[in-house]
Design a protein around this motif. Structure first.
Motif, PDB file in Angstrom:
ATOM      1  N   ALA A  43       3.846 -55.823   8.380  1.00  0.00           N
ATOM      2  CA  ALA A  43       2.674 -54.960   8.238  1.00  0.00           C
ATOM      3  C   ALA A  43       1.964 -54.765   9.570  1.00  0.00           C
ATOM      4  O   ALA A  43       1.559 -53.643   9.920  1.00  0.00           O
ATOM      5  CB  ALA A  43       1.716 -55.547   7.199  1.00  0.00           C
ATOM      6  N   LEU A  44       1.783 -55.855  10.330  1.00  0.00           N
ATOM      7  CA  LEU A  44       1.104 -55.757  11.624  1.00  0.00           C
ATOM      8  C   LEU A  44       1.915 -54.915  12.614  1.00  0.00           C
ATOM      9  O   LEU A  44       1.349 -54.144  13.399  1.00  0.00           O
ATOM     10  CB  LEU A  44       0.861 -57.154  12.193  1.00  0.00           C
ATOM     11  CG  LEU A  44      -0.188 -57.999  11.450  1.00  0.00           C
ATOM     12  CD1 LEU A  44      -0.213 -59.424  11.988  1.00  0.00           C
ATOM     13  CD2 LEU A  44      -1.572 -57.375  11.557  1.00  0.00           C
ATOM     14  N   SER A  45       3.221 -55.047  12.563  1.00  0.00           N
ATOM     15  CA  SER A  45       4.071 -54.249  13.451  1.00  0.00           C
ATOM     16  C   SER A  45       3.928 -52.766  13.151  1.00  0.00           C
ATOM     17  O   SER A  45       3.916 -51.929  14.067  1.00  0.00           O
ATOM     18  CB  SER A  45       5.537 -54.683  13.299  1.00  0.00           C
ATOM     19  OG  SER A  45       5.695 -56.033  13.698  1.00  0.00           O
ATOM     20  N   LYS A  46       3.799 -52.419  11.868  1.00  0.00           N
ATOM     21  CA  LYS A  46       3.657 -51.011  11.480  1.00  0.00           C
ATOM     22  C   LYS A  46       2.302 -50.432  11.889  1.00  0.00           C
ATOM     23  O   LYS A  46       2.140 -49.219  11.956  1.00  0.00           O
ATOM     24  CB  LYS A  46       3.866 -50.858   9.976  1.00  0.00           C
ATOM     25  CG  LYS A  46       5.318 -51.013   9.549  1.00  0.00           C
ATOM     26  CD  LYS A  46       5.495 -50.798   8.061  1.00  0.00           C
ATOM     27  CE  LYS A  46       6.957 -50.967   7.658  1.00  0.00           C
ATOM     28  NZ  LYS A  46       7.137 -50.817   6.193  1.00  0.00           N
ATOM     29  N   LEU A  47       1.324 -51.326  12.127  1.00  0.00           N
ATOM     30  CA  LEU A  47       0.009 -50.841  12.573  1.00  0.00           C
ATOM     31  C   LEU A  47       0.036 -50.420  14.031  1.00  0.00           C
ATOM     32  O   LEU A  47      -0.961 -49.911  14.557  1.00  0.00           O
ATOM     33  CB  LEU A  47      -1.054 -51.926  12.367  1.00  0.00           C
ATOM     34  CG  LEU A  47      -1.448 -52.247  10.913  1.00  0.00           C
ATOM     35  CD1 LEU A  47      -2.450 -53.399  10.878  1.00  0.00           C
ATOM     36  CD2 LEU A  47      -2.037 -51.016  10.225  1.00  0.00           C
ATOM     37  N   GLY A  48       1.152 -50.647  14.688  1.00  0.00           N
ATOM     38  CA  GLY A  48       1.299 -50.212  16.076  1.00  0.00           C
ATOM     39  C   GLY A  48       0.866 -51.221  17.108  1.00  0.00           C
ATOM     40  O   GLY A  48       0.745 -50.888  18.295  1.00  0.00           O
ATOM     41  N   LEU A  49       0.638 -52.458  16.688  1.00  0.00           N
ATOM     42  CA  LEU A  49       0.228 -53.487  17.640  1.00  0.00           C
ATOM     43  C   LEU A  49       1.401 -53.855  18.543  1.00  0.00           C
ATOM     44  O   LEU A  49       2.560 -53.854  18.127  1.00  0.00           O
ATOM     45  CB  LEU A  49      -0.266 -54.735  16.903  1.00  0.00           C
ATOM     46  CG  LEU A  49      -1.475 -54.539  15.982  1.00  0.00           C
ATOM     47  CD1 LEU A  49      -1.900 -55.872  15.394  1.00  0.00           C
ATOM     48  CD2 LEU A  49      -2.621 -53.902  16.723  1.00  0.00           C
ATOM     49  N   LYS A  74       4.687 -64.512  14.422  1.00  0.00           N
ATOM     50  CA  LYS A  74       6.018 -63.926  14.261  1.00  0.00           C
ATOM     51  C   LYS A  74       6.086 -62.540  14.895  1.00  0.00           C
ATOM     52  O   LYS A  74       7.114 -62.140  15.462  1.00  0.00           O
ATOM     53  CB  LYS A  74       6.376 -63.824  12.773  1.00  0.00           C
ATOM     54  CG  LYS A  74       6.823 -65.116  12.116  1.00  0.00           C
ATOM     55  CD  LYS A  74       6.934 -64.913  10.606  1.00  0.00           C
ATOM     56  CE  LYS A  74       7.435 -66.156   9.899  1.00  0.00           C
ATOM     57  NZ  LYS A  74       8.895 -66.293   9.975  1.00  0.00           N
ATOM     58  N   ALA A  75       4.992 -61.791  14.795  1.00  0.00           N
ATOM     59  CA  ALA A  75       4.945 -60.426  15.326  1.00  0.00           C
ATOM     60  C   ALA A  75       4.730 -60.390  16.835  1.00  0.00           C
ATOM     61  O   ALA A  75       4.625 -59.312  17.428  1.00  0.00           O
ATOM     62  CB  ALA A  75       3.845 -59.637  14.620  1.00  0.00           C
ATOM     63  N   GLY A  76       4.658 -61.565  17.479  1.00  0.00           N
ATOM     64  CA  GLY A  76       4.462 -61.627  18.927  1.00  0.00           C
ATOM     65  C   GLY A  76       3.026 -61.404  19.341  1.00  0.00           C
ATOM     66  O   GLY A  76       2.735 -61.116  20.506  1.00  0.00           O
ATOM     67  N   LEU A  77       2.114 -61.577  18.391  1.00  0.00           N
ATOM     68  CA  LEU A  77       0.691 -61.341  18.642  1.00  0.00           C
ATOM     69  C   LEU A  77      -0.037 -62.666  18.849  1.00  0.00           C
ATOM     70  O   LEU A  77       0.534 -63.741  18.682  1.00  0.00           O
ATOM     71  CB  LEU A  77       0.091 -60.565  17.462  1.00  0.00           C
ATOM     72  CG  LEU A  77       0.847 -59.285  17.079  1.00  0.00           C
ATOM     73  CD1 LEU A  77       0.301 -58.708  15.786  1.00  0.00           C
ATOM     74  CD2 LEU A  77       0.771 -58.254  18.205  1.00  0.00           C
ATOM     75  N   VAL A  78      -1.312 -62.584  19.194  1.00  0.00           N
ATOM     76  CA  VAL A  78      -2.120 -63.769  19.500  1.00  0.00           C
ATOM     77  C   VAL A  78      -3.152 -63.991  18.400  1.00  0.00           C
ATOM     78  O   VAL A  78      -3.895 -63.073  18.042  1.00  0.00           O
ATOM     79  CB  VAL A  78      -2.831 -63.613  20.857  1.00  0.00           C
ATOM     80  CG1 VAL A  78      -3.715 -64.823  21.149  1.00  0.00           C
ATOM     81  CG2 VAL A  78      -1.811 -63.412  21.975  1.00  0.00           C
ATOM     82  N   LYS A 101      -7.611 -56.470  17.994  1.00  0.00           N
ATOM     83  CA  LYS A 101      -7.283 -55.147  17.467  1.00  0.00           C
ATOM     84  C   LYS A 101      -7.375 -55.099  15.942  1.00  0.00           C
ATOM     85  O   LYS A 101      -7.568 -54.039  15.348  1.00  0.00           O
ATOM     86  CB  LYS A 101      -5.863 -54.755  17.901  1.00  0.00           C
ATOM     87  CG  LYS A 101      -5.694 -54.614  19.412  1.00  0.00           C
ATOM     88  CD  LYS A 101      -6.457 -53.419  19.938  1.00  0.00           C
ATOM     89  CE  LYS A 101      -6.281 -53.249  21.443  1.00  0.00           C
ATOM     90  NZ  LYS A 101      -4.896 -52.916  21.818  1.00  0.00           N
ATOM     91  N   VAL A 102      -7.189 -56.258  15.296  1.00  0.00           N
ATOM     92  CA  VAL A 102      -7.242 -56.361  13.839  1.00  0.00           C
ATOM     93  C   VAL A 102      -8.070 -57.585  13.484  1.00  0.00           C
ATOM     94  O   VAL A 102      -8.053 -58.587  14.201  1.00  0.00           O
ATOM     95  CB  VAL A 102      -5.821 -56.481  13.239  1.00  0.00           C
ATOM     96  CG1 VAL A 102      -5.876 -56.725  11.732  1.00  0.00           C
ATOM     97  CG2 VAL A 102      -4.998 -55.233  13.534  1.00  0.00           C
ATOM     98  N   TYR A 103      -8.800 -57.499  12.365  1.00  0.00           N
ATOM     99  CA  TYR A 103      -9.661 -58.595  11.940  1.00  0.00           C
ATOM    100  C   TYR A 103      -9.420 -58.900  10.464  1.00  0.00           C
ATOM    101  O   TYR A 103      -9.726 -58.095   9.600  1.00  0.00           O
ATOM    102  CB  TYR A 103     -11.122 -58.239  12.198  1.00  0.00           C
ATOM    103  CG  TYR A 103     -12.140 -59.290  11.806  1.00  0.00           C
ATOM    104  CD1 TYR A 103     -11.819 -60.644  11.726  1.00  0.00           C
ATOM    105  CD2 TYR A 103     -13.460 -58.940  11.541  1.00  0.00           C
ATOM    106  CE1 TYR A 103     -12.749 -61.587  11.385  1.00  0.00           C
ATOM    107  CE2 TYR A 103     -14.416 -59.886  11.206  1.00  0.00           C
ATOM    108  CZ  TYR A 103     -14.054 -61.211  11.119  1.00  0.00           C
ATOM    109  OH  TYR A 103     -14.982 -62.156  10.773  1.00  0.00           O
ATOM    110  N   LEU A 129      -9.365 -52.085  15.405  1.00  0.00           N
ATOM    111  CA  LEU A 129      -8.892 -50.900  14.680  1.00  0.00           C
ATOM    112  C   LEU A 129      -8.807 -51.069  13.173  1.00  0.00           C
ATOM    113  O   LEU A 129      -8.841 -50.083  12.437  1.00  0.00           O
ATOM    114  CB  LEU A 129      -7.505 -50.510  15.223  1.00  0.00           C
ATOM    115  CG  LEU A 129      -7.395 -50.338  16.739  1.00  0.00           C
ATOM    116  CD1 LEU A 129      -5.951 -50.064  17.140  1.00  0.00           C
ATOM    117  CD2 LEU A 129      -8.316 -49.214  17.204  1.00  0.00           C
ATOM    118  N   GLU A 130      -8.674 -52.292  12.694  1.00  0.00           N
ATOM    119  CA  GLU A 130      -8.461 -52.486  11.257  1.00  0.00           C
ATOM    120  C   GLU A 130      -9.187 -53.720  10.763  1.00  0.00           C
ATOM    121  O   GLU A 130      -9.169 -54.772  11.412  1.00  0.00           O
ATOM    122  CB  GLU A 130      -6.965 -52.628  10.976  1.00  0.00           C
ATOM    123  CG  GLU A 130      -6.564 -52.418   9.528  1.00  0.00           C
ATOM    124  CD  GLU A 130      -6.699 -50.975   9.077  1.00  0.00           C
ATOM    125  OE1 GLU A 130      -7.573 -50.714   8.210  1.00  0.00           O
ATOM    126  OE2 GLU A 130      -5.951 -50.124   9.582  1.00  0.00           O
TER     127      GLU A 130
END
Length: 515
Positions: A43-49, A74-78, A101-103, A129-130
């Motif tokens: 889901a996070l990957s589809k948000l364009g992060l 897993k998505a490579g995010l922090v 970027k997301v909360y 953004l979200e």
């Protein structure tokens, strides 16, 4: 490649059907946690992060926390875990400073205000953004819910490639001086610390841990959650500390490992349970871990006598991922000590010039090793002030004995200077705690025109105990030098604490000045 989320993937393969997390009457296996975390990552990957983007998370101790936490990784995010007690303006600061970027924000039926404050903060941060609610409340709000976010996502996800020195988590310090600073902890920092905890405490798939320390705090996150997932053990999640509830869960789930802060142990020792079999609890509970602050030796002895289980103390801080030192076990420990450096970590005691001091001499504790943070996010000046040639300045005053064990004397900023003489509050607190009527104490310095500062003690008494200022001062006169003895003592029902149970001396100082 190295990604901290590999620990949930590994345990999902080794122990797919074993229960990873329990919350109330709900149970989640390692396979279920991993599969749902994959849905979050998709889901996070589809948000364009993009790799390295920040995602904030406000959540109490429920299974959503580890699911979202590992999904973000897993998505490579922090992951940016936020204290659940933050108010709107504080949340705005954290979202802006971290550039999230997301909360994700918890909003259970009893916690509607958290979602409202979180959303108000989100609306004022254009870069975020979200906004996604966790456990949406019965009230109708125009928020995207967690369930809606992952509804159509696959349970399969190929973990993003991250490297050992990539930032995995940004942990914000408590902000006792100035604005909170975000400590950047890498995948390697956190994985090594988790492995060390697993080995140090001999955690295995046969253990059951109770986690009431907040997961947004580095203590619970690494020492319990990450090491527990790595070990394949069962983790009982508890959102709030209540003595009766904790003891009931100890008994019901046959808990073997518990970690807490000193105030929790003091409250459990003083509490008289109604229908709890302490002998049954003691039969299963094999280890208690204490950190966050020093626990008086007298308090350790009282707890161990009541529950017949050892408390092993250690030392850590957010910037250290967190574990720096620990007592090895019940046989190889010194009560009142924070133990010895853990594997791969060096510790030294230095003077104000940064020179190492002789054994038995007080100084600031510095450490270096695999656990030292990458730095403070977007704050090079603070990073440079805190780390010198790889050595992190803890801000804690400590001493090393002839056997290599370290003892925390006090926080450097907490030292009381009265008439030009240094007084260490911890020393005074330890003596006050020896009085049989005292449950908790905090000692601070208050301004004095002549002496510079005077010693003031705030004391909480045990249930049904009576003690006045004069009686306690007489008690102290026989046990401590007069210049260290409190000039004033105030009795309180409770002491102000943060979410982890650490006493907030900053609030006591404000109270003393206003008074």
């Amino acid at each position: 490649m190295l990604n901290l989320s590999s620990i949930i993937e590994s345990s999902a393969l080794k122990f797919p059907d074993q229960i990873a997390f329990k919350y109330r009457n709900e149970e989640y296996s390692f396979a279920e946690i991993n599969a749902t975390a994959n849905k979050v990552a998709n889901a996070l990957s589809k948000l364009g992060l993009k790799k390295g983007d920040k995602v904030a998370l406000s959540c109490v101790n429920i299974p959503y926390f580890p699911i979202i936490y590992y999904g973000i990784l897993k998505a490579g995010l922090v992951v940016v875990p936020l204290n659940i007690n933050l108010k709107t303006e504080e949340i705005i600061y954290h979202l802006k400073n971290s550039e999230s970027k997301v909360y994700f924000c918890f909003s259970g039926t009893d916690e509607v205000e958290m979602a409202k404050m979180g959303y108000e903060a989100f609306k004022k941060v254009d870069e975020c953004l979200e906004f996604i609610t966790i456990m949406p409340s019965r009230k109708s709000y125009s928020f995207l819910s967690f369930e809606e976010l992952i509804a159509d996502e696959s349970t399969i996800f190929e973990t993003s490639e991250t490297h050992s020195n990539d930032t995995a988590v940004i942990i914000y310090t408590s902000g006792t001086t100035g604005n909170p600073k975000g400590a950047e902890l890498t995948h390697f920092n956190l994985l090594m610390n988790s492995k060390i905890c697993k080995e140090l405490f001999h955690i295995s798939e046969n253990d059951t841990q109770l986690i009431v320390l907040p997961l947004f705090h580095i203590f619970a996150m690494t020492v319990l959650m990450n090491s527990g997932v790595l070990s394949g053990c069962c983790n009982i999640l508890v959102p709030k500390f209540r003595e009766e509830t904790i003891l009931q869960l100890f008994q019901k789930h046959e808990v073997t490992v518990f970690a807490g802060v000193p105030t929790m142990y003091l409250r459990l020792t003083a509490y008289q349970p109604s229908q709890i079999d302490l002998a049954l609890i003691s039969k299963k509970l094999r280890l208690c871990i204490s950190g966050g602050a020093s626990l008086p030796v007298s308090a350790i002895e009282e707890f161990e006598q009541k529950f017949n289980v050892p408390i092993i103390e250690g030392y850590g801080m957010s910037e250290g991922s967190p574990v720096v030192t620990f007592n090895v076990n019940e046989e190889l420990r010194k009560m009142g000590s924070i133990g010895v450096p853990v594997y791969g970590v060096e510790v030294k005691i230095v003077d104000k010039a940064g020179n190492e001091v002789p054994i038995g001499t007080k100084g600031e504790l510095w450490y270096r090793g695999h656990n030292v943070m990458k730095g403070y996010y977007k704050n090079q000046n603070a990073t440079a002030e805190t780390i010198t040639n790889g050595w992190l300045h803890s801000g804690d005053i400590a001493v090393k004995d002839e056997d290599g064990f370290y003892f925390i004397v006090d926080r450097a900023k907490d030292i009381i200077i009265s008439g030009g003489v240094n007084i260490y509050p911890r020393e005074v607190e330890d003596v006050i705690m020896k009085h049989e009527a005292v449950s908790m104490v905090a000692v601070i310095g208050v301004p004095d025109e002549i002496m510079g500062e005077n010693v003031k003690a705030y004391v909480v008494l045990k249930n049904n105990q009576k003690l006045n200022e004069e009686e306690l001062i007489i008690f102290l006169k026989q046990k401590i030098a007069s210049y260290k003895s409190p000039r004033s003592i105030e009795f309180l029902e409770t002491l102000p604490m943060n979410a982890t149970g650490k006493i907030l001396k900053k609030k006591l100082r404000k109270k003393a000045i206003l008074w």
